[in-house]
Enzyme design. Structure first.
Site, PDB file in Angstrom:
ATOM      1  N   ALA A  73       0.845  -1.191   0.000  1.00  4.95           N
ATOM      2  CA  ALA A  73       0.000   0.000   0.000  1.00  4.95           C
ATOM      3  C   ALA A  73       0.882   1.242   0.000  1.00  4.95           C
ATOM      4  O   ALA A  73       2.092   1.172   0.257  1.00  4.95           O
ATOM      5  CB  ALA A  73      -0.916  -0.001   1.223  1.00  4.95           C
ATOM      6  N   GLN A  75       1.552   3.671   1.948  1.00  2.00           N
ATOM      7  CA  GLN A  75       2.392   3.927   3.118  1.00  2.00           C
ATOM      8  C   GLN A  75       3.048   2.648   3.656  1.00  2.00           C
ATOM      9  O   GLN A  75       3.245   2.490   4.859  1.00  2.00           O
ATOM     10  CB  GLN A  75       1.572   4.606   4.210  1.00  2.00           C
ATOM     11  CG  GLN A  75       1.350   6.084   3.977  1.00  2.00           C
ATOM     12  CD  GLN A  75       2.635   6.886   4.052  1.00  2.00           C
ATOM     13  OE1 GLN A  75       3.562   6.559   4.783  1.00  2.00           O
ATOM     14  NE2 GLN A  75       2.704   7.962   3.262  1.00  2.00           N
ATOM     15  N   SER A  76       3.429   1.759   2.769  1.00  4.02           N
ATOM     16  CA  SER A  76       4.005   0.481   3.172  1.00  4.02           C
ATOM     17  C   SER A  76       5.338   0.645   3.904  1.00  4.02           C
ATOM     18  O   SER A  76       6.291   1.231   3.382  1.00  4.02           O
ATOM     19  CB  SER A  76       4.217  -0.394   1.940  1.00  4.02           C
ATOM     20  OG  SER A  76       4.977  -1.538   2.262  1.00  4.02           O
ATOM     21  N   ASN A  77       5.410   0.077   5.105  1.00  2.55           N
ATOM     22  CA  ASN A  77       6.674   0.019   5.833  1.00  2.55           C
ATOM     23  C   ASN A  77       7.634  -0.965   5.179  1.00  2.55           C
ATOM     24  O   ASN A  77       8.843  -0.746   5.141  1.00  2.55           O
ATOM     25  CB  ASN A  77       6.426  -0.398   7.287  1.00  2.55           C
ATOM     26  CG  ASN A  77       5.574   0.588   8.044  1.00  2.55           C
ATOM     27  OD1 ASN A  77       5.888   1.766   8.117  1.00  2.55           O
ATOM     28  ND2 ASN A  77       4.473   0.117   8.604  1.00  2.55           N
ATOM     29  N   VAL A  79       7.893  -1.708   2.001  1.00  2.00           N
ATOM     30  CA  VAL A  79       8.488  -1.110   0.802  1.00  2.00           C
ATOM     31  C   VAL A  79       9.651  -0.195   1.194  1.00  2.00           C
ATOM     32  O   VAL A  79      10.732  -0.233   0.588  1.00  2.00           O
ATOM     33  CB  VAL A  79       7.419  -0.354  -0.006  1.00  2.00           C
ATOM     34  CG1 VAL A  79       8.063   0.556  -1.041  1.00  2.00           C
ATOM     35  CG2 VAL A  79       6.476  -1.334  -0.693  1.00  2.00           C
TER      36      VAL A  79
END
Length: 333
Positions: A73, A75-77, A79
């Site tokens: 998503a 705001q992926s941590n 990523v």
């Protein structure tokens, strides 16, 4: 379990601290609460995905990859940590960000983890909410191959059997710390989404006969759906490691009472949990994962689901950059 059989890239600050939550324990009147600080894994502000990436990036290097592809998503941590791992190891990184949370505003689209993705030099590709992310990743890999690159695709959350090894290792690390400190743990509680953290914990805790429950607080899916997905990955990981007899179905526990109105969408329990941890313990949670997981833990304690003399460990999976993406939603705290 002998994890040195698998390729591994050193990325993580280990062991992460195991600390008492004395003020929160006092506020709730028990049970005894601790936090495993996996927000302190060290890679680009840290988080749980760094443990998975040690094994995933180790495999990518073994295969001769020069470009890492992953997805999540907006705001992926995961990523963000993948982009950092690629930078550290001298690899390119291309990321697929799914616009899964509609109407979240400019901060959500540009601040927090997205700002860090850009700083870490990841090439961003946006896709609409509801996209087939596996197919999108495969299509991007084909394009990179066509121009002569050697891509390695990491699934969302780093959640496959290789990534789950990171939390098999974490489970063994946690039990060793508890033994050293004389702490008898009854259960660990954590946010559960893409399945890899919970699957690894269950395999690790079961594989060493710890007798410790692992309870996942869902951040995205109904209980039955997520439990089945976690169980399938648990079994595949146990098979890969040769865990004798596998893992019993009832070892996978998910509670889905705390993620409404949906993934990445704030609720009052999350806001209370984020506020309490900041103001009582000086620890920052995030709005998507740890905030809702801690909301679940607090509510279950208040309802008497655990004994006053039980000892619980909350796995802090990181994500504090997400706070800056939710500035408007957290205003007025």
């Amino acid at each position: 379990m002998h994890l040195s059989r698998f390729p591994r890239a050193p990325l993580c600050h280990r062991p992460t601290p195991l600390e008492p939550l004395e003020n929160l324990t006092k506020l709730l009147g028990g049970p005894r609460l601790f936090v495993k600080r996996d927000d302190c894994t060290g890679l680009a502000i840290g988080g749980n995905k760094t443990r998975k990436l040690e094994f995933l990036m180790g495999d990518a290097l073994k295969q001769g990859a020069d470009t890492v592809i992953t997805m999540g998503a907006t705001q992926s941590n995961h990523v963000r940590q993948t982009a950092a791992a690629a930078a550290k190891l001298g690899m390119k990184c291309e990321i697929l960000l799914e616009r899964r949370v509609e109407g979240a505003g400019t901060d959500y689209e540009e601040n927090g983890n997205v700002l860090l993705d850009r700083l870490l030099d990841a090439k961003i590709h946006y896709v609409p909410g509801g996209s087939d992310m596996k197919a999108e990743g495969e299509a991007l890999a084909a394009k990179i191959k066509a121009r002569g690159g050697k891509p390695y695709v990491i699934p969302g959350g780093g959640s496959n059997t290789i990534g789950a090894l990171g939390y098999v290792d974490a489970a063994m690390e946690l039990v060793a710390q508890a033994n050293d400190q004389g702490i008898k743990i009854d259960a660990v509680i954590h946010g559960s989404g893409s399945t890899g953290t919970q699957a690894g914990l269950v395999v690790g805790l079961q594989g060493i006969n710890s007798g410790i429950r692992a309870i996942g607080i869902s951040v995205s899916k109904p209980r039955q759906t997520l439990e089945q997905a976690v169980y399938e990955l648990t079994q595949a990981t146990a098979d890969m490691l040769g865990v004798r007899g596998g893992v019993p179905r009832d070892a996978v526990e998910v509670n889905s009472d705390y993620y409404a109105p949906g993934y990445g969408k704030p609720n009052d329990g999350m806001k209370e949990a984020v506020t309490l941890m900041a103001r009582r313990e000086g620890i920052l949670l995030d709005p998507v994962y740890t905030g809702k997981a801690m909301a679940g833990l607090i509510d279950l304690c208040r309802k008497g689901n655990f004994g006053k003399k039980d000892t619980l460990v909350f796995i802090h999976t990181g994500g504090s950059p997400g706070l800056f993406a939710y500035r408007n939603q957290l205003a007025g705290l």
